[in-house]
Design a protein around this motif. Structure first.
Motif, PDB file in Angstrom:
ATOM      1  N   LEU A  24       0.952  -1.145  -0.011  1.00 64.56           N
ATOM      2  CA  LEU A  24       0.127   0.083  -0.168  1.00 64.56           C
ATOM      3  C   LEU A  24       0.634   1.299  -0.029  1.00 64.56           C
ATOM      4  O   LEU A  24       0.528   2.070  -0.696  1.00 64.56           O
ATOM      5  N   ARG A  25       1.999   1.154   0.685  1.00 63.96           N
ATOM      6  CA  ARG A  25       2.721   2.416   0.714  1.00 63.96           C
ATOM      7  C   ARG A  25       3.344   2.637  -0.496  1.00 63.96           C
ATOM      8  O   ARG A  25       3.525   3.859  -0.948  1.00 63.96           O
ATOM      9  N   HIS A  26       3.947   1.491  -1.171  1.00 68.96           N
ATOM     10  CA  HIS A  26       4.513   1.616  -2.341  1.00 68.96           C
ATOM     11  C   HIS A  26       3.443   2.400  -3.414  1.00 68.96           C
ATOM     12  O   HIS A  26       3.905   3.059  -4.238  1.00 68.96           O
ATOM     13  N   THR A  27       2.424   1.401  -3.608  1.00 65.66           N
ATOM     14  CA  THR A  27       1.380   2.109  -4.656  1.00 65.66           C
ATOM     15  C   THR A  27       0.897   3.064  -4.609  1.00 65.66           C
ATOM     16  O   THR A  27       0.550   4.129  -5.495  1.00 65.66           O
ATOM     17  N   ARG A  30       0.706   9.033  -6.019  1.00 65.85           N
ATOM     18  CA  ARG A  30       0.878  10.686  -5.681  1.00 65.85           C
ATOM     19  C   ARG A  30       1.938  10.998  -6.681  1.00 65.85           C
ATOM     20  O   ARG A  30       1.827  12.182  -7.166  1.00 65.85           O
ATOM     21  N   TRP A  31       2.936  10.617  -7.072  1.00 70.51           N
ATOM     22  CA  TRP A  31       3.999  10.779  -7.783  1.00 70.51           C
ATOM     23  C   TRP A  31       3.356  10.860  -9.199  1.00 70.51           C
ATOM     24  O   TRP A  31       3.672  12.182  -9.780  1.00 70.51           O
ATOM     25  N   ALA A  32       2.697  10.039  -9.806  1.00 68.81           N
ATOM     26  CA  ALA A  32       2.136  10.430 -11.107  1.00 68.81           C
ATOM     27  C   ALA A  32       1.113  11.414 -11.122  1.00 68.81           C
ATOM     28  O   ALA A  32       1.370  12.206 -12.066  1.00 68.81           O
ATOM     29  N   THR A  33       0.537  11.612 -10.202  1.00 70.58           N
ATOM     30  CA  THR A  33      -0.337  12.868 -10.059  1.00 70.58           C
ATOM     31  C   THR A  33       0.200  13.975 -10.245  1.00 70.58           C
ATOM     32  O   THR A  33      -0.300  15.066 -11.017  1.00 70.58           O
ATOM     33  N   SER A  34       1.393  14.084  -9.464  1.00 75.97           N
ATOM     34  CA  SER A  34       1.906  15.431  -9.361  1.00 75.97           C
ATOM     35  C   SER A  34       2.462  15.893 -11.000  1.00 75.97           C
ATOM     36  O   SER A  34       2.354  17.255 -10.992  1.00 75.97           O
ATOM     37  N   PHE A  35       2.710  15.024 -11.663  1.00 81.27           N
ATOM     38  CA  PHE A  35       3.395  15.515 -13.092  1.00 81.27           C
ATOM     39  C   PHE A  35       2.193  15.970 -13.815  1.00 81.27           C
ATOM     40  O   PHE A  35       2.077  16.976 -14.553  1.00 81.27           O
ATOM     41  N   PHE A  59      11.797  15.604 -14.563  1.00 82.86           N
ATOM     42  CA  PHE A  59      11.892  14.503 -13.429  1.00 82.86           C
ATOM     43  C   PHE A  59      12.005  14.756 -12.004  1.00 82.86           C
ATOM     44  O   PHE A  59      12.706  15.611 -11.553  1.00 82.86           O
ATOM     45  N   ARG A  60      11.147  14.330 -11.143  1.00 82.13           N
ATOM     46  CA  ARG A  60      11.393  14.275  -9.623  1.00 82.13           C
ATOM     47  C   ARG A  60      11.329  13.046  -9.115  1.00 82.13           C
ATOM     48  O   ARG A  60      10.491  12.237  -9.498  1.00 82.13           O
ATOM     49  N   PHE A  87      10.675   9.764  -6.416  1.00 76.53           N
ATOM     50  CA  PHE A  87       9.423   9.473  -5.326  1.00 76.53           C
ATOM     51  C   PHE A  87       9.396  10.306  -4.328  1.00 76.53           C
ATOM     52  O   PHE A  87      10.670  10.456  -3.640  1.00 76.53           O
ATOM     53  N   GLY A  88       8.382  10.630  -3.582  1.00 77.41           N
ATOM     54  CA  GLY A  88       8.511  11.010  -2.185  1.00 77.41           C
ATOM     55  C   GLY A  88       8.644   9.849  -1.473  1.00 77.41           C
ATOM     56  O   GLY A  88       8.659   8.554  -1.600  1.00 77.41           O
ATOM     57  N   GLU A  89       8.559  10.147  -0.123  1.00 78.07           N
ATOM     58  CA  GLU A  89       8.835   9.087   0.873  1.00 78.07           C
ATOM     59  C   GLU A  89       7.474   8.535   1.341  1.00 78.07           C
ATOM     60  O   GLU A  89       6.542   9.495   1.548  1.00 78.07           O
ATOM     61  N   PRO A  90       7.209   7.174   1.625  1.00 77.19           N
ATOM     62  CA  PRO A  90       5.761   6.839   1.947  1.00 77.19           C
ATOM     63  C   PRO A  90       5.605   7.231   3.465  1.00 77.19           C
ATOM     64  O   PRO A  90       6.577   7.427   4.224  1.00 77.19           O
ATOM     65  N   PRO A  91       4.375   7.300   3.991  1.00 81.85           N
ATOM     66  CA  PRO A  91       4.232   7.639   5.200  1.00 81.85           C
ATOM     67  C   PRO A  91       4.244   6.502   6.278  1.00 81.85           C
ATOM     68  O   PRO A  91       4.371   5.367   5.974  1.00 81.85           O
TER      69      PRO A  91
END
Length: 248
Positions: free
Chosen positions: A42-45, A50-55, A63-64, A66-70
């Protein structure tokens, strides 16, 4: 498949992933990803969503990482996953077809790329979530249409493994053929060498090894969620795929 079809698949697969994860529980092992528990899945996916949404949402051309999972867990983690998945679906659904943003595989447009990529990302990880609740990947494969599965094979072979990152290499030129037995024209010729694999969608020429089977089984086996279906010819090439094809 059209972009709106991929978005519908993404919507369905994300909801199913969350339901399977909720049933399995955060501590459950993920047999198809042996190092993971459901919370890791769940954390990975969710982070990828969220990474895809940001672009797409920010029309970011660069390019940016991945963020850190919570550090969330349990119901809070499921809520976080569902929220991010819904935002991704809504963002893609509302995006302009002429959207320009960063993407990493050849595609008709950035929007087409992200819809396709996230549909397959989520579908494969839904298989992982189903495995955590005891549903075999062979059974989950039946949920995929042959057309969607064949598209996933195409993305993997002609997209991911066309990149310099692919580790599927041979010292001497060899030819691997991949054939879906239930889908017209779903045949790929993969030319292996010391360079990145070069894949064409055809069955021209001889092959040293052929992997064949229904498109959905090929899809999951080439993503290393199932054993390869039928292998004929030099099985060492099939072994090479199993050992070297993981996508990072």
């Amino acid at each position: 498949m059209e972009t709106d079809e991929f978005i519908r698949v993404l919507d369905r697969e994300g909801r199913s992933l969350a339901s399977a994860a909720a049933e399995a529980g955060p501590d459950a092992k993920v047999p198809t990803c042996p190092d993971w528990q459901v919370r890791d899945l769940l954390r990975h996916t969710g982070t990828v969503h969220r990474w895809a949404t940001s672009f797409v949402a920010e029309r970011d051309p660069s390019f940016r990482p991945f963020g850190e999972p919570p550090e969330l867990d349990g119901d809070a983690l499921l809520d976080w996953f569902r929220e991010g998945h819904l935002r991704l679906v809504d963002t893609l659904s509302c995006a302009s077809p002429d959207l320009l943003c960063w993407h990493f595989l050849s595609a008709p447009s950035p929007l087409a790329f992200w819809a396709r990529r996230q549909a397959h990302e989520t579908a494969v990880h839904r298989v992982d979530a189903e495995s955590a609740r005891g549903r075999a990947p062979e059974e989950t494969a039946r949920d995929f249409t042959a057309g969607f599965a064949a598209d996933g094979v195409d993305e993997l072979l002609r997209g991911f493994h066309a990149r310099a990152k692919s580790r599927v290499r041979t010292e001497e030129p060899r030819v691997l053929r991949v054939r879906a037995t239930d889908t017209a024209d779903a045949v790929w010729t993969v030319r292996l060498s010391s360079e990145p694999p070069a894949t064409e969608r055809n069955d021209e020429g001889d092959a040293d090894c052929e992997v064949s089977g229904p498109a959905a089984l090929l899809y999951l086996s080439l993503w290393n969620r199932l054993p390869l279906p039928t292998v004929t010819g030099d099985a060492a090439l099939a072994t090479l795929w199993r050992e070297k094809s993981a996508v990072n």
